[in-house]
Scaffold this motif. Structure first.
Motif, PDB file in Angstrom:
ATOM      1  N   LYS A   1       6.139 -13.048   6.307  1.00 22.45           N
ATOM      2  CA  LYS A   1       6.525 -12.733   4.941  1.00 22.45           C
ATOM      3  C   LYS A   1       5.521 -11.771   4.292  1.00 22.45           C
ATOM      4  CE  LYS A   1       9.060 -16.927   3.674  1.00 22.45           C
ATOM      5  NZ  LYS A   1       9.143 -18.049   2.709  1.00 22.45           N
ATOM      6  N   PHE A   2       6.022 -10.980   3.322  1.00 18.36           N
ATOM      7  CA  PHE A   2       5.144 -10.064   2.584  1.00 18.36           C
ATOM      8  C   PHE A   2       4.161 -10.846   1.712  1.00 18.36           C
ATOM      9  CE2 PHE A   2       4.672  -5.626   1.278  1.00 18.36           C
ATOM     10  CZ  PHE A   2       3.859  -5.762   0.155  1.00 18.36           C
ATOM     11  N   LYS A   3       4.635 -11.880   1.029  1.00 18.27           N
ATOM     12  CA  LYS A   3       3.871 -12.813   0.178  1.00 18.27           C
ATOM     13  C   LYS A   3       3.458 -12.186  -1.165  1.00 18.27           C
ATOM     14  CE  LYS A   3       2.263 -15.721   3.967  1.00 18.27           C
ATOM     15  NZ  LYS A   3       1.091 -16.339   4.626  1.00 18.27           N
ATOM     16  N   TYR A   4       3.106 -13.094  -2.104  1.00 14.53           N
ATOM     17  CA  TYR A   4       2.837 -12.680  -3.481  1.00 14.53           C
ATOM     18  C   TYR A   4       1.478 -11.993  -3.650  1.00 14.53           C
ATOM     19  CZ  TYR A   4       6.908 -15.177  -5.214  1.00 14.53           C
ATOM     20  OH  TYR A   4       8.191 -15.583  -5.467  1.00 14.53           O
ATOM     21  N   LYS A   5       0.444 -12.485  -2.962  1.00 11.94           N
ATOM     22  CA  LYS A   5      -0.900 -11.922  -3.156  1.00 11.94           C
ATOM     23  C   LYS A   5      -0.950 -10.442  -2.762  1.00 11.94           C
ATOM     24  CE  LYS A   5      -5.236 -12.296  -4.323  1.00 11.94           C
ATOM     25  NZ  LYS A   5      -5.601 -12.514  -5.734  1.00 11.94           N
ATOM     26  N   PRO A   6      -0.442 -10.054  -1.588  1.00 15.17           N
ATOM     27  CA  PRO A   6      -0.419  -8.621  -1.258  1.00 15.17           C
ATOM     28  C   PRO A   6       0.418  -7.804  -2.254  1.00 15.17           C
ATOM     29  CG  PRO A   6      -0.078  -9.929   0.717  1.00 15.17           C
ATOM     30  CD  PRO A   6      -0.014 -10.872  -0.439  1.00 15.17           C
ATOM     31  N   LEU A   7       1.478  -8.423  -2.798  1.00 12.73           N
ATOM     32  CA  LEU A   7       2.302  -7.707  -3.777  1.00 12.73           C
ATOM     33  C   LEU A   7       1.504  -7.469  -5.063  1.00 12.73           C
ATOM     34  CD1 LEU A   7       4.953  -6.468  -4.650  1.00 12.73           C
ATOM     35  CD2 LEU A   7       5.791  -8.758  -5.242  1.00 12.73           C
ATOM     36  N   GLU A   8       0.730  -8.465  -5.505  1.00  7.80           N
ATOM     37  CA  GLU A   8      -0.126  -8.282  -6.684  1.00  7.80           C
ATOM     38  C   GLU A   8      -1.120  -7.141  -6.453  1.00  7.80           C
ATOM     39  OE1 GLU A   8      -0.258 -12.955  -8.206  1.00  7.80           O
ATOM     40  OE2 GLU A   8      -2.054 -11.993  -7.446  1.00  7.80           O
ATOM     41  N   GLU A   9      -1.755  -7.152  -5.283  1.00 10.19           N
ATOM     42  CA  GLU A   9      -2.751  -6.121  -4.968  1.00 10.19           C
ATOM     43  C   GLU A   9      -2.103  -4.732  -4.913  1.00 10.19           C
ATOM     44  OE1 GLU A   9      -4.359  -7.511  -1.316  1.00 10.19           O
ATOM     45  OE2 GLU A   9      -5.599  -9.093  -2.246  1.00 10.19           O
ATOM     46  N   PHE A  10      -0.881  -4.665  -4.369  1.00  9.02           N
ATOM     47  CA  PHE A  10      -0.190  -3.378  -4.275  1.00  9.02           C
ATOM     48  C   PHE A  10       0.147  -2.849  -5.669  1.00  9.02           C
ATOM     49  CE2 PHE A  10       1.911  -0.027  -2.244  1.00  9.02           C
ATOM     50  CZ  PHE A  10       3.175   0.151  -2.806  1.00  9.02           C
ATOM     51  N   LEU A  11       0.644  -3.732  -6.551  1.00 15.53           N
ATOM     52  CA  LEU A  11       0.964  -3.309  -7.927  1.00 15.53           C
ATOM     53  C   LEU A  11      -0.288  -2.830  -8.651  1.00 15.53           C
ATOM     54  CD1 LEU A  11       3.525  -6.066  -9.024  1.00 15.53           C
ATOM     55  CD2 LEU A  11       4.000  -3.666  -8.525  1.00 15.53           C
ATOM     56  N   LEU A  12      -1.394  -3.533  -8.435  1.00 19.00           N
ATOM     57  CA  LEU A  12      -2.650  -3.152  -9.088  1.00 19.00           C
ATOM     58  C   LEU A  12      -3.120  -1.786  -8.591  1.00 19.00           C
ATOM     59  CD1 LEU A  12      -4.607  -4.349 -11.163  1.00 19.00           C
ATOM     60  CD2 LEU A  12      -5.917  -5.316  -9.272  1.00 19.00           C
ATOM     61  N   SER A  13      -2.851  -1.474  -7.325  1.00 16.38           N
ATOM     62  CA  SER A  13      -3.314  -0.194  -6.763  1.00 16.38           C
ATOM     63  C   SER A  13      -2.487   0.990  -7.246  1.00 16.38           C
ATOM     64  CB  SER A  13      -3.279  -0.260  -5.234  1.00 16.38           C
ATOM     65  OG  SER A  13      -1.940  -0.279  -4.761  1.00 16.38           O
ATOM     66  N   ILE A  14      -1.246   0.743  -7.716  1.00 15.01           N
ATOM     67  CA  ILE A  14      -0.365   1.859  -8.111  1.00 15.01           C
ATOM     68  C   ILE A  14      -0.060   1.869  -9.603  1.00 15.01           C
ATOM     69  CG2 ILE A  14       0.728   1.894  -5.832  1.00 15.01           C
ATOM     70  CD1 ILE A  14       3.166   0.552  -7.097  1.00 15.01           C
ATOM     71  N   HIS A  15      -0.665   0.942 -10.396  1.00 12.85           N
ATOM     72  CA  HIS A  15      -0.220   0.776 -11.794  1.00 12.85           C
ATOM     73  C   HIS A  15      -0.526   1.993 -12.672  1.00 12.85           C
ATOM     74  CE1 HIS A  15      -4.461  -0.178 -12.640  1.00 12.85           C
ATOM     75  NE2 HIS A  15      -4.171   0.006 -13.916  1.00 12.85           N
ATOM     76  N   GLU A  16      -1.503   2.823 -12.268  1.00 11.82           N
ATOM     77  CA  GLU A  16      -1.833   3.991 -13.091  1.00 11.82           C
ATOM     78  C   GLU A  16      -0.868   5.160 -12.864  1.00 11.82           C
ATOM     79  OE1 GLU A  16      -5.900   4.883 -12.241  1.00 11.82           O
ATOM     80  OE2 GLU A  16      -6.682   3.287 -13.523  1.00 11.82           O
ATOM     81  N   LYS A  17      -0.024   5.053 -11.851  1.00  6.68           N
ATOM     82  CA  LYS A  17       0.955   6.110 -11.597  1.00  6.68           C
ATOM     83  C   LYS A  17       2.123   5.980 -12.563  1.00  6.68           C
ATOM     84  CE  LYS A  17      -0.201   6.392  -6.667  1.00  6.68           C
ATOM     85  NZ  LYS A  17      -0.892   7.683  -6.810  1.00  6.68           N
ATOM     86  N   SER A  18       2.969   7.040 -12.607  1.00 10.40           N
ATOM     87  CA  SER A  18       4.134   7.004 -13.500  1.00 10.40           C
ATOM     88  C   SER A  18       5.103   5.933 -13.028  1.00 10.40           C
ATOM     89  CB  SER A  18       4.833   8.367 -13.523  1.00 10.40           C
ATOM     90  OG  SER A  18       5.479   8.607 -12.285  1.00 10.40           O
ATOM     91  N   MET A  19       6.014   5.531 -13.938  1.00  6.06           N
ATOM     92  CA  MET A  19       6.985   4.495 -13.600  1.00  6.06           C
ATOM     93  C   MET A  19       7.892   4.923 -12.440  1.00  6.06           C
ATOM     94  SD  MET A  19       6.688   1.711 -15.309  1.00  6.06           S
ATOM     95  CE  MET A  19       5.124   1.436 -16.100  1.00  6.06           C
TER      96      MET A  19
END
Length: 517
Positions: A468-486
């Protein structure tokens, strides 16, 4: 192609045009759209030169339909408009009916429902007059969808009845053609069998003559033995032929039965797929358009990836006064059952706000649970279906934010830090020891990004080990891309999901929504 070559050699322009348009239709049926368009483009100037406007209208409508299938709706509409203008000039109502139907479908795909309705209604009128059944069926189906979107159920139902009637009529016509084809094939096979019998008779006669010559040469030595051998041979061959004929009859009958069953299965599969596809259009009607979402949240995106044609996941938005409500929900199941539950849950959310005038997210979820249970309690059996949900409310005037969730959390990133608020551990539906849903107030800070999601993304199997992809890697991925445009975030999330899934099947519907203050 041979006819076209002869027409060019003899200078017969009408035949050149006819051959090219026939080649274009054949390439269309073979899904070679590029060659089909090339043929139509060569045929059109010839039709213009000889002044055959009916042929011009046919070529343009066929080419427009090709571009429409390719997804180039702008180009398709431009060509179809030319086709209908020529048809109107010639008064060919059959061409008009077909072209107006294609224009209606094109405008519908472009979201221009008003003009699509006008074109489809014109197609229905002309199709009835000219008995163009296929166009009448397609236009009726299109109008049913448009009337449904316009909340005109009586008109939508009328068009659905017309669509079903035309579908049945066309099916009967197809059966007649099918029986005629079978009869023709039987005659053709009979002629082939007769010819084959003549060939076999001829060969047998030749063999008999040769055998006779040999028999005459050896009759002096072994007439009795030779005759007996020939007799035995004839008996064996005859028996083998009888056995083979019987086997061939059995195989032929079995083959026809298998083909018949396959046709029935294919027809049922098509009917089911058509029904589910139409159900998707109805389900899409409860989802807010992206342009409406960005009217209240200019910086936002919706990543919505159903597992099947229709989904149990849905996203929901409603605006009351100065407050905008936004939710990502995961109904029980997916596919058709999940979609049916999603409609019940979406309707309950609408009633909680519009009918009961509730603004607090927790109270809205309490009332939604009550309405969902009330709906399912009417069933004779026990229904435990419901949904998990993350519900956010934003008061634009007071600049205040409130949130409540059922099993699904809320994530938000502020000052490059990701924060999480846990949901109440119970679904919207039947549960033991139900508790009131908790509302959380959050500070209104410009630049904060709120993420509402279901469990489909984190639960997807994939990667090199099939986990499974799991929630923790998803949180880290969102944090790594949050400064980009929507838009960039949306594209990166979609790509990451597809890369992770790889050759694995998608296990659930996926919904992930982001709004930035």
């Amino acid at each position: 192609e041979e006819a076209y070559a002869i027409a060019v050699e003899t200078g017969l322009q009408l035949q050149q045009c006819n051959s090219l348009s026939s080649m274009g239709m054949t390439y269309y049926l073979k899904n070679d759209h590029k060659k089909a368009i090339e043929c139509f483009n060569k045929a059109l100037p010839i039709a213009e030169q000889i002044g055959n406007k009916d042929k011009m209208a046919f070529i343009l409508s066929s080419e427009g339909e090709l571009y429409q299938v390719e997804g180039d709706y702008k180009k398709a509409l431009e060509i179809l408009q030319k086709a209908v203008e020529i048809s109107n000039e010639t008064g060919n109502k059959n061409h008009q009916a077909i072209t107006y139907e294609l224009i209606g479908e094109n405008l519908y795909h472009e979201g221009n429902y008003k003009d699509a309705q006008i074109a489809a209604e014109r197609s229905v009128e002309l199709s009835k007059e000219t008995k163009t059944l296929e166009s009448l069926k397609n236009s009726a189906k299109l109008l049913a969808g448009i009337y449904e979107l316009k909340n005109e159920p009586a008109k939508a139902l009328k068009m659905l009845y017309l669509f079903i009637a035309m579908k049945d009529s066309i099916g009967n016509e197809s059966q007649v053609k099918q029986f005629a084809a079978i009869e023709y094939k039987a005659k053709e096979d009979g002629l082939k069998a007769e010819q084959k019998a003549k060939e076999v008779t001829y060969l047998a006669e030749q063999a008999r003559k040769e055998e006779e010559l040999k028999r005459q040469k050896t009759i002096r030595y072994a007439f009795t033995i030779g005759f007996a051998l020939v007799l035995v041979l004839v008996v064996v061959v005859f028996r083998n032929l009888q056995v083979n004929k019987k086997k061939n009859r059995i195989i032929t009958a079995q083959k026809k039965e298998v083909e018949h069953q396959k046709e029935l299965v294919d027809e049922k599969n098509k009917e089911i797929t058509d029904s589910i596809t139409y159900a998707k259009r109805l389900q899409d009607a409860i989802l807010p358009p992206v342009k409406l979402v960005r009217q209240y949240f200019p910086e936002s995106f919706v990543y919505y990836n159903p597992k099947d044609i229709i989904a149990g996941d849905f996203y929901w938005m409603e605006h009351v006064g100065d407050v905008t409500f936004f939710a990502a929900a995961d109904s029980t199941g997916h596919g058709v059952p999940g979609a049916m539950v999603s409609v019940v849950c979406s309707n309950a959310l609408n009633r909680a706000i519009k009918e009961f005038k509730l603004l607090d997210p927790g109270k809205i979820l309490d009332k939604t649970r009550e309405l969902v249970l009330e709906t399912f309690e009417k069933s004779e059996g026990e229904v435990k279906d419901g949904m998990d949900i993350s519900l956010l409310s934003v008061d634009h005037k007071k600049q205040s934010i409130a949130w409540s969730g059922a099993n699904n959390p809320l994530w938000f990133i502020s000052n490059s830090e990701l924060h999480s608020i846990k949901a109440t551990k119970q679904p919207i539906g039947k549960t033991d020891n139900p508790q009131p849903f908790t509302s959380h107030s959050l500070p209104y800070v410009k630049g904060t990004i709120f993420y509402l999601l279901t469990d489909g993304y984190a639960d997807q199997f994939g990667g090199p080990k099939g986990k499974k992809f799991k929630y923790k890697p998803l949180e880290e991925f969102l944090l790594s891309i949050h400064e980009k445009s929507m838009d960039e975030q949306h594209q990166l999330l979609a790509k990451a999901f597809d890369d992770w899934k790889g050759n694995f099947d998608q296990v659930d519907d996926v919904t992930l929504i982001a709004v930035k203050l």
